[in-house]
Design a protein around this motif. Structure first.
Motif, PDB file in Angstrom:
ATOM      1  N   ASP A  49      32.088  38.194  36.841  1.00 24.11           N
ATOM      2  CA  ASP A  49      32.763  38.246  38.131  1.00 24.11           C
ATOM      3  C   ASP A  49      33.868  39.297  38.083  1.00 24.11           C
ATOM      4  OD1 ASP A  49      33.386  36.035  40.644  1.00 24.11           O
ATOM      5  OD2 ASP A  49      34.996  37.401  40.074  1.00 24.11           O
ATOM      6  N   SER A  50      33.928  40.145  39.104  1.00 22.98           N
ATOM      7  CA  SER A  50      34.856  41.292  39.081  1.00 22.98           C
ATOM      8  C   SER A  50      36.019  41.165  40.060  1.00 22.98           C
ATOM      9  CB  SER A  50      34.083  42.588  39.397  1.00 22.98           C
ATOM     10  OG  SER A  50      33.046  42.806  38.486  1.00 22.98           O
ATOM     11  N   ARG A  51      36.228  39.989  40.624  1.00 22.45           N
ATOM     12  CA  ARG A  51      37.204  39.877  41.715  1.00 22.45           C
ATOM     13  C   ARG A  51      38.652  40.108  41.269  1.00 22.45           C
ATOM     14  NH1 ARG A  51      36.284  33.689  43.343  1.00 22.45           N
ATOM     15  NH2 ARG A  51      34.213  34.270  42.584  1.00 22.45           N
ATOM     16  N   HIS A  71      29.990  36.803  47.495  1.00 17.03           N
ATOM     17  CA  HIS A  71      30.523  38.113  47.849  1.00 17.03           C
ATOM     18  C   HIS A  71      30.069  39.114  46.784  1.00 17.03           C
ATOM     19  CE1 HIS A  71      33.065  36.609  51.071  1.00 17.03           C
ATOM     20  NE2 HIS A  71      33.546  35.690  50.254  1.00 17.03           N
ATOM     21  N   ILE A  88      34.595  30.601  37.589  1.00 19.10           N
ATOM     22  CA  ILE A  88      34.500  32.053  37.823  1.00 19.10           C
ATOM     23  C   ILE A  88      34.097  32.650  36.479  1.00 19.10           C
ATOM     24  CG2 ILE A  88      35.728  34.122  38.535  1.00 19.10           C
ATOM     25  CD1 ILE A  88      37.670  32.325  40.093  1.00 19.10           C
ATOM     26  N   ASN A  92      40.220  42.092  33.770  1.00 24.57           N
ATOM     27  CA  ASN A  92      39.496  41.148  34.618  1.00 24.57           C
ATOM     28  C   ASN A  92      39.140  39.896  33.811  1.00 24.57           C
ATOM     29  OD1 ASN A  92      38.024  40.332  36.976  1.00 24.57           O
ATOM     30  ND2 ASN A  92      36.146  40.918  35.933  1.00 24.57           N
ATOM     31  N   LYS A 108      41.909  35.902  36.511  1.00 19.06           N
ATOM     32  CA  LYS A 108      41.106  35.082  37.428  1.00 19.06           C
ATOM     33  C   LYS A 108      41.907  33.870  37.907  1.00 19.06           C
ATOM     34  CE  LYS A 108      36.783  36.714  35.465  1.00 19.06           C
ATOM     35  NZ  LYS A 108      35.744  36.546  34.429  1.00 19.06           N
ATOM     36  N   SER A 114      26.722  34.068  44.061  1.00 21.36           N
ATOM     37  CA  SER A 114      27.441  35.303  44.362  1.00 21.36           C
ATOM     38  C   SER A 114      27.577  35.431  45.869  1.00 21.36           C
ATOM     39  CB  SER A 114      26.704  36.509  43.776  1.00 21.36           C
ATOM     40  OG  SER A 114      27.420  37.700  43.987  1.00 21.36           O
ATOM     41  N   ASP A 150      30.035  41.382  43.731  1.00 17.53           N
ATOM     42  CA  ASP A 150      30.797  41.389  42.485  1.00 17.53           C
ATOM     43  C   ASP A 150      31.449  40.044  42.164  1.00 17.53           C
ATOM     44  OD1 ASP A 150      30.138  44.077  42.064  1.00 17.53           O
ATOM     45  OD2 ASP A 150      31.842  44.758  43.243  1.00 17.53           O
ATOM     46  N   TRP A 151      31.080  38.978  42.883  1.00 16.39           N
ATOM     47  CA  TRP A 151      31.504  37.632  42.508  1.00 16.39           C
ATOM     48  C   TRP A 151      30.380  36.969  41.717  1.00 16.39           C
ATOM     49  CZ3 TRP A 151      34.644  34.308  46.485  1.00 16.39           C
ATOM     50  CH2 TRP A 151      35.751  35.031  46.929  1.00 16.39           C
ATOM     51  N   ASN A 193      44.703  33.122  46.298  1.00 15.02           N
ATOM     52  CA  ASN A 193      43.700  32.999  47.357  1.00 15.02           C
ATOM     53  C   ASN A 193      43.296  31.566  47.685  1.00 15.02           C
ATOM     54  OD1 ASN A 193      42.614  35.954  47.948  1.00 15.02           O
ATOM     55  ND2 ASN A 193      43.046  35.803  45.758  1.00 15.02           N
ATOM     56  N   TRP A 252      44.126  34.975  40.561  1.00 14.34           N
ATOM     57  CA  TRP A 252      43.378  35.126  41.813  1.00 14.34           C
ATOM     58  C   TRP A 252      43.302  33.790  42.551  1.00 14.34           C
ATOM     59  CZ3 TRP A 252      39.359  32.934  44.310  1.00 14.34           C
ATOM     60  CH2 TRP A 252      38.848  33.617  45.423  1.00 14.34           C
TER      61      TRP A 252
END
Length: 493
Positions: A105-107, A42, A101, A134, A139, A40, A44-45, A146, A142
């Motif tokens: 994980d909440s990203r 970050h 992920i 989510n 994911k 984790s 919430d990752w 990113n 995401w």
């Protein structure tokens, strides 16, 4: 003859051998001996290396064969259960391009929320029975936004169980179950929700080939045999996410039957007939026995902050055993003399529409309260979160006739089980089974005999039944106080 089942969790990989004819457990074991690391970097990752799952599968398989003292050539088939909603991406050689992920994980919360708003609630709920949320599809989006250089190398996306199937068979496949868990199954059209992939700008060719459950999904290669100790040529017959599989393990297959799980996270999983989704707090997934003619959907109410709350207390208050903690808690009155624990410190909670509200310890009096009060208040707080979740399920028109649960840490606690049974007004049947055992037994369901399967569960595994207590007033008063504190917190988030 034997079947082998795997349950790829976020804490460990479990392996089980059962007798093919009777479903009797031969051995169940975990790898690693301590819990697997969740990375984790970050808030919430949450990520894990998929290759670590495979290494533990191989170690657990060899241990199971050796410790059970069986002839490996008598293993006839494989069932796989796995942590839901995770994303694994691989290149054209089938190698992972990044860590998975995983489910907690909440990203991607905002990505899913934006999709729900822009695509429209009516389309999402009538076709997906859910918000994109989510989940796996969000994911993957995401990663596209990113990590574009990495994204450009993706050949296929998949769920954790699909990756293990790939390692065993060399084939990239998925299931309707898995796609529904990733918000990628269109119930109305009975096919992949390509329109969601198109909205996210994801190439449809990244979706693996779909295979059916209770059929040959691919066979063990010579390479996988050498690494794992399994016989080459035996088939994977079954694959499902951990919560649908847990329901199967507990013989929860028909409308009105509910499976409960009290692990790191908590879950109610209610089997229903096909219906459109109504609440974004309750998620709907293809159940393991879903057929077009007799659609069976699992309504899942997830509680991220459950057993992890009690484990945190154990790890940070002297590493007492759960049994010792339960014993101390039993000496405290219902309501924990005013102490309230709001146990939601494990990321965004779907039943609060993906709000992250954290864990809260409230009303502590340093002259009165001690660790026993915290133990009791934590058990009660987790139990109350289950009761709150049951209210959400009933609001979503889930039928509740019987509740079955595994004999895991939370349900071994009389405080927890009595509190839940009393407040929801239903018996809770406890069974000594695991997801790995259920996955192994599911291999035998290629004969379609669900009645025999259910009889094996009842004959082999029933432990006890918790009945609602007659004196429910103190439980109701404590729950009312807890719910008031929760609602005050929710108004600030």
């Amino acid at each position: 003859m034997y079947y082998i089942g795997y349950d790829i969790g976020s804490s460990s990989v479990k392996a089980a051998l059962v007798e093919a004819e009777t479903g009797k457990k031969i051995i169940v074991l975990n790898e690693p001996q301590n819990e697997m690391e969740i990375l984790s970097i970050h808030p919430d990752w949450a990520e894990q290396d998929p290759e670590i799952w495979w290494q533990h599968i191989c170690t657990a398989t060899k241990r199971a064969i050796k410790e059970a003292n069986i002839d490996a050539s008598k293993i006839q088939g494989i069932g796989i259960s796995y942590q839901m909603h995770g994303l694994v991406i691989v290149d054209k050689e089938g190698a992972p391009l990044r860590n998975s992920i995983i489910w907690c994980d909440s990203r991607a919360v905002e990505i899913g929320n934006k999709a729900f708003s822009e695509i429209g609630e009516e389309k999402c709920m009538s076709h997906l029975l859910n918000s994109p949320g989510n989940f796996t599809a969000s994911k993957l989006k995401w990663v596209k936004e990113n990590e574009p250089q990495l994204y450009s190398k993706i050949a296929k996306y998949m769920l954790p169980g699909d990756y293990i199937a790939l390692k065993l068979t060399g084939e990239v496949t998925t299931t309707k179950n898995g796609l529904s868990e990733g918000m990628l199954w269109d119930y109305k059209e009975n096919k992949v929700a390509d329109w969601l992939l198109d909205y996210y700008g994801i190439d449809q060719s990244m979706t693996p080939k779909i295979v059916e459950n209770f059929t040959n999904q691919g066979v063990v290669t010579e390479k996988a045999s050498a690494e794992s100790g399994l016989p080459a040529g035996i088939p994977i017959v079954y694959r499902a996410g951990d919560q649908p599989n847990n329901a199967l393990s507990l013989n929860v297959l028909n409308p009105g039957e509910v499976a409960a799980t009290g692990g790191t996270s908590g879950v109610f999983y209610a089997v229903s007939e096909m219906s459109s989704g109504k609440s974004t707090r309750v998620n709907n997934f293809v159940h393991v026995n879903y057929e077009l003619e007799t659609p069976r959907v699992g309504k899942l109410l997830n509680i991220n902050g459950a057993g992890i709350q009690y484990r945190w207390l154990r790890n940070n208050m002297g590493n007492e055993s759960y049994e010792a903690m339960n014993e101390k808690a039993s000496n405290i009155e219902i309501g924990s003399e005013g102490v309230v624990v709001i146990p939601f410190g494990n990321g965004a909670e779907r039943m609060f529409n993906n709000k992250t509200i954290g864990t809260h310890f409230l009303n502590l009096n340093l002259n009165i309260h001690n660790s026993a009060h915290l133990f009791r208040a934590s058990l009660e707080g987790i139990a109350f979160s289950f009761v709150y979740g049951m209210e959400c399920l009933k609001d979503d028109n889930a039928a509740i006739n019987v509740i079955r649960a595994g004999n895991d840490n939370l349900f071994r606690s009389e405080i927890f089980s009595n509190t839940v049974a009393t407040l929801i007004g239903h018996e809770i049947e406890i069974y000594n089974t695991t997801g790995a055992v259920g996955a192994a037994r599911a291999v035998g369901l290629k004969d379609g005999n669900y009645s025999k399967f259910g009889a094996n569960v009842s004959d082999n595994d029933h432990v006890m039944t918790f009945l609602p207590l007659h004196n429910k007033e103190p439980y109701e008063a404590a729950y009312k106080k807890w719910k008031q504190e929760l609602e005050l917190i929710l108004t600030t988030k």
